[in-house]
Design a protein around this motif. Structure first.
Motif, PDB file in Angstrom:
ATOM      1  N   LEU A   1      11.448  -5.135   5.426  1.00 33.13           N
ATOM      2  CA  LEU A   1      10.028  -4.849   4.861  1.00 33.13           C
ATOM      3  C   LEU A   1      10.239  -3.353   4.450  1.00 33.13           C
ATOM      4  CD1 LEU A   1       7.333  -5.976   4.533  1.00 33.13           C
ATOM      5  CD2 LEU A   1       6.740  -5.336   6.686  1.00 33.13           C
ATOM      6  N   ASN A   2      10.096  -3.335   3.239  1.00 34.00           N
ATOM      7  CA  ASN A   2      10.073  -1.911   2.552  1.00 34.00           C
ATOM      8  C   ASN A   2       8.853  -1.126   2.371  1.00 34.00           C
ATOM      9  OD1 ASN A   2      12.040   0.155   1.536  1.00 34.00           O
ATOM     10  ND2 ASN A   2      11.032  -0.389  -0.368  1.00 34.00           N
ATOM     11  N   ALA A   3       7.588  -2.051   2.240  1.00 30.88           N
ATOM     12  CA  ALA A   3       6.384  -1.530   2.232  1.00 30.88           C
ATOM     13  C   ALA A   3       5.406  -2.441   2.823  1.00 30.88           C
ATOM     14  CB  ALA A   3       6.096  -1.007   0.774  1.00 30.88           C
ATOM     15  N   SER A   4       4.151  -1.960   3.345  1.00 28.14           N
ATOM     16  CA  SER A   4       3.281  -2.839   3.923  1.00 28.14           C
ATOM     17  C   SER A   4       1.923  -2.135   3.684  1.00 28.14           C
ATOM     18  CB  SER A   4       3.608  -3.502   5.400  1.00 28.14           C
ATOM     19  OG  SER A   4       2.480  -4.152   6.084  1.00 28.14           O
ATOM     20  N   ARG A   5       0.867  -2.920   3.092  1.00 26.85           N
ATOM     21  CA  ARG A   5      -0.400  -2.515   2.834  1.00 26.85           C
ATOM     22  C   ARG A   5      -1.443  -3.457   3.116  1.00 26.85           C
ATOM     23  NH1 ARG A   5      -2.373  -0.625  -3.244  1.00 26.85           N
ATOM     24  NH2 ARG A   5      -4.520  -0.884  -2.772  1.00 26.85           N
ATOM     25  N   LEU A   6      -2.443  -3.156   3.956  1.00 26.97           N
ATOM     26  CA  LEU A   6      -3.560  -4.133   4.185  1.00 26.97           C
ATOM     27  C   LEU A   6      -4.828  -3.500   3.869  1.00 26.97           C
ATOM     28  CD1 LEU A   6      -3.988  -6.702   6.159  1.00 26.97           C
ATOM     29  CD2 LEU A   6      -4.611  -5.467   7.756  1.00 26.97           C
ATOM     30  N   ASP A   7      -5.410  -4.271   3.038  1.00 26.51           N
ATOM     31  CA  ASP A   7      -6.859  -3.749   2.562  1.00 26.51           C
ATOM     32  C   ASP A   7      -7.925  -4.814   2.799  1.00 26.51           C
ATOM     33  OD1 ASP A   7      -6.108  -1.584   0.403  1.00 26.51           O
ATOM     34  OD2 ASP A   7      -4.473  -3.186   0.159  1.00 26.51           O
ATOM     35  N   GLY A   8      -8.929  -4.356   3.431  1.00 31.25           N
ATOM     36  CA  GLY A   8      -9.801  -5.424   3.742  1.00 31.25           C
ATOM     37  C   GLY A   8     -11.424  -5.114   3.547  1.00 31.25           C
TER      38      GLY A   8
ATOM     39  N   GLU B   1      -6.359  -8.682   2.586  1.00 31.20           N
ATOM     40  CA  GLU B   1      -5.140  -8.684   1.655  1.00 31.20           C
ATOM     41  C   GLU B   1      -4.066  -7.978   2.241  1.00 31.20           C
ATOM     42  OE1 GLU B   1      -6.318  -8.076  -2.571  1.00 31.20           O
ATOM     43  OE2 GLU B   1      -6.954 -10.178  -2.728  1.00 31.20           O
ATOM     44  N   TRP B   2      -2.950  -8.447   2.430  1.00 29.96           N
ATOM     45  CA  TRP B   2      -1.842  -8.179   3.047  1.00 29.96           C
ATOM     46  C   TRP B   2      -0.696  -8.054   1.915  1.00 29.96           C
ATOM     47  CZ3 TRP B   2       0.549  -9.407   8.418  1.00 29.96           C
ATOM     48  CH2 TRP B   2       1.568  -8.520   8.896  1.00 29.96           C
ATOM     49  N   THR B   3      -0.447  -7.027   1.473  1.00 30.31           N
ATOM     50  CA  THR B   3       0.757  -6.670   0.363  1.00 30.31           C
ATOM     51  C   THR B   3       1.711  -6.254   1.098  1.00 30.31           C
ATOM     52  OG1 THR B   3      -1.059  -6.170  -1.164  1.00 30.31           O
ATOM     53  CG2 THR B   3       1.226  -5.436  -1.844  1.00 30.31           C
ATOM     54  N   MET B   4       3.028  -6.826   0.752  1.00 31.46           N
ATOM     55  CA  MET B   4       4.399  -6.737   1.512  1.00 31.46           C
ATOM     56  C   MET B   4       5.561  -6.622   0.399  1.00 31.46           C
ATOM     57  SD  MET B   4       4.091  -9.053   4.852  1.00 31.46           S
ATOM     58  CE  MET B   4       3.391 -10.493   4.083  1.00 31.46           C
ATOM     59  N   VAL B   5       6.258  -5.535   0.472  1.00 29.00           N
ATOM     60  CA  VAL B   5       7.505  -5.628  -0.310  1.00 29.00           C
ATOM     61  C   VAL B   5       8.591  -5.541   0.427  1.00 29.00           C
ATOM     62  CG1 VAL B   5       8.622  -3.897  -2.015  1.00 29.00           C
ATOM     63  CG2 VAL B   5       5.989  -3.928  -1.792  1.00 29.00           C
TER      64      VAL B   5
ATOM     65  N   ALA C   1      12.007  -1.082  10.150  1.00 29.78           N
ATOM     66  CA  ALA C   1      12.724   0.022  10.682  1.00 29.78           C
ATOM     67  C   ALA C   1      11.988   0.866  11.687  1.00 29.78           C
ATOM     68  CB  ALA C   1      12.966   1.002   9.493  1.00 29.78           C
ATOM     69  N   GLU C   2      12.498   1.272  12.611  1.00 28.97           N
ATOM     70  CA  GLU C   2      11.741   1.846  13.691  1.00 28.97           C
ATOM     71  C   GLU C   2      10.882   3.163  12.963  1.00 28.97           C
ATOM     72  OE1 GLU C   2      12.556   4.415  17.694  1.00 28.97           O
ATOM     73  OE2 GLU C   2      14.242   3.260  16.943  1.00 28.97           O
ATOM     74  N   GLY C   3       9.682   3.299  13.306  1.00 22.29           N
ATOM     75  CA  GLY C   3       8.705   4.039  12.759  1.00 22.29           C
ATOM     76  C   GLY C   3       8.148   3.906  11.224  1.00 22.29           C
ATOM     77  N   PHE C   4       8.270   2.632  11.008  1.00 22.03           N
ATOM     78  CA  PHE C   4       7.856   2.116   9.693  1.00 22.03           C
ATOM     79  C   PHE C   4       6.304   2.376   9.844  1.00 22.03           C
ATOM     80  CE2 PHE C   4       6.196  -1.272   7.208  1.00 22.03           C
ATOM     81  CZ  PHE C   4       6.996  -1.023   6.035  1.00 22.03           C
ATOM     82  N   GLY C   5       5.655   2.584   8.804  1.00 19.43           N
ATOM     83  CA  GLY C   5       4.178   2.597   8.867  1.00 19.43           C
ATOM     84  C   GLY C   5       3.494   1.602   7.916  1.00 19.43           C
ATOM     85  N   HIS C   6       2.390   0.680   8.451  1.00 24.02           N
ATOM     86  CA  HIS C   6       1.639  -0.047   7.727  1.00 24.02           C
ATOM     87  C   HIS C   6       0.342   0.688   7.457  1.00 24.02           C
ATOM     88  CE1 HIS C   6       4.048  -3.594   9.385  1.00 24.02           C
ATOM     89  NE2 HIS C   6       4.318  -2.793  10.280  1.00 24.02           N
ATOM     90  N   SER C   7      -0.016   0.669   6.090  1.00 20.64           N
ATOM     91  CA  SER C   7      -0.925   1.348   5.609  1.00 20.64           C
ATOM     92  C   SER C   7      -2.215   0.518   5.564  1.00 20.64           C
ATOM     93  CB  SER C   7      -0.766   1.887   4.101  1.00 20.64           C
ATOM     94  OG  SER C   7      -1.789   2.395   3.668  1.00 20.64           O
ATOM     95  N   VAL C   8      -3.326   0.991   6.124  1.00 18.72           N
ATOM     96  CA  VAL C   8      -4.504   0.059   6.495  1.00 18.72           C
ATOM     97  C   VAL C   8      -5.681   0.673   5.685  1.00 18.72           C
ATOM     98  CG1 VAL C   8      -6.083  -0.866   8.250  1.00 18.72           C
ATOM     99  CG2 VAL C   8      -3.624  -0.780   8.461  1.00 18.72           C
ATOM    100  N   TRP C   9      -6.578  -0.079   5.191  1.00 16.30           N
ATOM    101  CA  TRP C   9      -7.851   0.470   4.542  1.00 16.30           C
ATOM    102  C   TRP C   9      -9.007  -0.570   4.704  1.00 16.30           C
ATOM    103  CZ3 TRP C   9      -8.877   5.147   1.676  1.00 16.30           C
ATOM    104  CH2 TRP C   9     -10.209   5.326   1.361  1.00 16.30           C
ATOM    105  N   ILE C  10      -9.885  -0.458   5.445  1.00 17.72           N
ATOM    106  CA  ILE C  10     -10.922  -1.575   5.611  1.00 17.72           C
ATOM    107  C   ILE C  10     -12.252  -0.917   5.401  1.00 17.72           C
ATOM    108  CG2 ILE C  10     -11.942  -3.197   6.965  1.00 17.72           C
ATOM    109  CD1 ILE C  10      -9.290  -3.648   8.413  1.00 17.72           C
ATOM    110  N   ASP C  11     -13.107  -1.598   4.535  1.00 15.54           N
ATOM    111  CA  ASP C  11     -14.334  -0.951   4.417  1.00 15.54           C
ATOM    112  C   ASP C  11     -15.453  -1.780   4.636  1.00 15.54           C
ATOM    113  OD1 ASP C  11     -15.367  -2.261   1.903  1.00 15.54           O
ATOM    114  OD2 ASP C  11     -13.595  -1.329   1.142  1.00 15.54           O
TER     115      ASP C  11
END
Length: 711
Positions: free
Chosen positions: A187-194, A206-210, A326-336
């Motif tokens: 999992l190379n990128a992870s973004r969660l918009d809500g 919406e969960w976007t994964m690369v 990967a260890e230390g992988f970050g999931h980017s979250v933005w919810i409004d």
């Protein structure tokens, strides 16, 4: 010369056994002469015995592992348990893991003996007991044994690295399970918009994964995802040649057939299907060699109301996956939201006005529940939205306060798996402080199911809590038998509740038909699922047409969750009621607020589940197709081009980009979906080879013409 052989003489390695034999004869002669000159007796057998002892030391551990696997795989129930215990004490986890991938050929003396014996004495072999045959367990059985011994799903650890087969052989490709871990797939990128609508008490994420593939061949990414409580997938997209493509929603069989058809063509599909209550299975193929694949999953869910003025939701989680994170992988979250937000996750920070929650979550989404809380107006208890599929109808939602009756009988089913060990102190502390006036039962699911009590008082629970604290938590344990006993113990007259506290349940170790029967016949009584450790739950998956269990929305404190369940005071609850009515009728009810169409999707999802449980599959399928939802009867699939949709008999939606995604932004049209603009890598190679061959042929032809002219 010696240097030349070392550098250039790799080919001499094939004669190394012959040279070793000649050397052995030379040293044997030398040692014999030395023994004679010193007056000592020379014996060949002493050397042979020493050699056999050395080889035996290396082989004995392997034979213990083989014997334990055979007992666990082919023995009766008692032999199975003895085999599991033998493997826990002396087994090799790496060898068991190889068996899970079908790579453990028994290259040892016993395996060679077995082949010879089976071939020449088959009439004796056929009459031997199964536990004496030393057969190879299947990969499915090996995975069950691995879980029973270690308490971990086999795909929760990296595959064996010393075999290239782990890269090219994927037994789960196109299947309905997450299956094995794939080396080199990440999992190379992870973004969660809500967006949360507090007035409607709904959320849309919406969960976007690369996914990235570091291996040399195409791979399929698969994951089981836990949705927010009561959630449903209402959108799915895939990026093809840089363009985002929408999904078609159809029956499970039709969508999977379309997916597998395109997988066999090595094209670009993604499939999302129902995988149990609040769970989905995501799979996309192919993630190209040294390339990436990008998808987006949209989820509609209701808020859980703790009070009229506060709601909560949990962020979706990965329960099981065949790719690495990967260890230390970050999931980017933005919810409004339109009202202030807060979170249990410290890395999520609110903006100054509190209406936006953002940040990176650096632990895996599978490790813990992340809870989002939102303030709302206590006066808004009704809402409506036009029906997105019918201009004359609307969906009307109300929120009503109810009071639940406390149970008079509480039966605890405690999982004895190793994953429970760290949670036992919090559980036993809560059990030692249970309220009075309730009849308690406690069943411990270990290698063998053990009933600790069937009718205990609050004072007896202190002794039972001490027993649980001192119990052994090891390997993975069967919980189905314990749950069956719990339902047999439940007394319908006492408003019973079964509280199942467990770790991950990646495999169904026993048929759940008996449990399903008990659930369907017991109309009274509750069942609360408290999963203390993250991971898949196969028992929940098979209980498709029952209303149980209720999956508890976990907080950060397991002990507080248990105390909340057992509270003897009458608890306030808030129930949603959604109806599809004529617009005129809804207007006459004077709802408090108009909201987005997500409450219509939640109404449709509830109706689909009702039809499905009643066996009315046709009505369920019609609703799922109209409202474009992933349910027990429908799936979502994205294909690469227009022709593939036509071949599969699917309609193609088109998404009209806007500020916020809404159901009304999707129209059922079949235009602007062309073929792939960029050829696949294999096509490019064939084109390149064709051009080179054409050039060579042209040069040869021109040379032939020139030679003729000169002659």
């Amino acid at each position: 010369m010696i240097y030349g052989i070392i550098v250039f003489g790799i080919g001499f390695m094939m004669i190394s056994p012959v040279s070793a034999f000649i050397s052995a004869l030379f040293f044997r002669s030398y040692l014999r002469d030395m023994a004679v000159s010193e007056g000592r007796k020379f014996s060949v057998w002493q050397g042979i015995i020493v050699m056999l002892c050395v080889f035996g030391l290396f082989e004995i551990h392997n034979q213990i592992n083989v014997r334990g696997m055979d007992m666990a795989a082919f023995g009766n129930s008692d032999e199975h348990i003895r085999g599991v215990k033998l493997l826990r004490a002396f087994g090799s986890e790496s060898e068991m893991l190889k068996s899970c991938y079908g790579m453990n050929r028994r290259n040892n003396i016993m395996f060679l003996w077995q082949d010879v014996f089976k071939k020449n004495f088959h009439y004796l072999w056929d009459d031997m007991p199964s536990t004496e045959k030393w057969d190879m367990p299947s990969t499915k059985r090996s995975r069950e044994i691995y879980y029973r011994v270690t308490g971990k799903p086999f795909n929760s650890v990296p595959p064996p690295k010393y075999s290239s087969r782990s890269e090219w052989w994927d037994s789960g490709l196109g299947g309905e399970k997450v299956s094995q871990k794939i080396e080199g797939l990440w999992l190379n990128a992870s973004r969660l918009d809500g967006k949360i609508e507090p007035d409607a008490a709904t959320s849309y994420l919406e969960w976007t994964m690369v996914f990235k593939n570091d291996s040399r061949i195409q791979q399929e990414a698969r994951a089981q995802i836990l949705l927010p409580k009561g959630g449903v997938v209402s959108r799915l997209t895939l990026w093809v040649n840089g363009e985002e493509r929408e999904a078609a929603f159809s029956t499970r069989g039709k969508a999977r057939a379309a997916y597998n058809s395109v997988v066999h063509q090595r094209r670009d599909p993604v499939l999302v299907s129902y995988d149990g209550a609040d769970r989905i299975l995501m799979q996309c193929f192919p993630v190209p060699p040294t390339g990436e694949m990008k998808i987006r999953i949209g989820m509609t869910s209701p808020l859980t109301l703790d009070s009229k003025d506060e709601g909560m939701m949990t962020i979706p989680r990965i329960l099981e996956n065949n790719f690495g994170i990967a260890e230390g992988f970050g999931h980017s979250v933005w919810i409004d939201s339109k009202t202030p937000l807060s979170s249990s996750e410290k890395s999520l920070i609110s903006t100054e006005d509190g209406f936006v929650l953002k940040g990176d979550i650096y632990e895996s989404f599978s490790d813990a529940s992340v809870v989002i809380r939102v303030r709302r107006s206590a006066e808004i208890l009704s809402a409506w939205t036009p029906d997105p599929t019918d201009n004359t109808s609307a969906v009307y939602q109300t929120i009503a306060e109810t009071t639940s009756q406390p149970p008079n009988q509480a039966i605890f089913v405690i999982d004895g798996s190793v994953g429970m060990k760290e949670h036992i102190p919090a559980i036993t502390d809560a059990l030692s402080l249970v309220p009075a006036g309730v009849r308690y039962g406690v069943i411990f699911a270990s290698d063998k199911t053990e009933t600790l009590s069937s009718s205990a008082s609050e004072k007896d629970m202190q002794t039972i809590a001490l027993q649980l604290k001192n119990a052994d938590y090891i390997g993975g344990c069967d919980n189905v038998s314990a749950l069956e006993q719990a339902w047999d113990m439940a007394n319908p007259e006492l408003n019973p509740v079964i509280i199942w506290i467990h770790a991950t349940q990646p495999l169904l170790l026993k048929s759940a038909e008996g449990l399903t029967q008990r659930l369907q016949l017991n109309k009274r009584g509750g069942w609360i699922d408290v999963q203390a450790a993250p991971g898949p739950n196969r028992i929940i998956k098979v209980l498709k047409k029952t209303d149980k269990p209720e999956i508890l929305s976990m907080s950060k404190s397991l002990g507080d969750d248990i105390k909340r369940i057992l509270s003897t005071s009458k608890q306030k609850q808030f129930e949603f009621s959604r109806k599809n009515l004529r617009k005129e009728e809804v207007e006459s009810l004077k709802p408090d607020v108009q909201t987005s169409s997500h409450i219509a999707l939640l109404w449709a999802n509830s109706e689909i589940l009702t039809y499905y449980k009643a066996g009315n599959t046709d009505e369920a399928v019609n609703l799922a197709s109209r409202y474009r939802l992933v349910t027990p009867v429908s799936s979502a699939v994205v294909l690469e081009n227009k022709q593939q949709y036509k071949d599969a008999g699917l309609e193609v939606p088109e998404y009209k980009p806007g500020k916020d995604y809404d159901f009304n932004d999707v129209v059922m049209e079949d235009k602007n979906i062309g073929g792939s603009a960029v050829p696949e890598p294999a096509t490019l190679w064939l084109l390149f080879i064709g051009i080179v061959l054409a050039g060579i042929w042209k040069m040869w032809k021109n040379r032939s013409v020139t030679d003729k002219r000169l002659s």
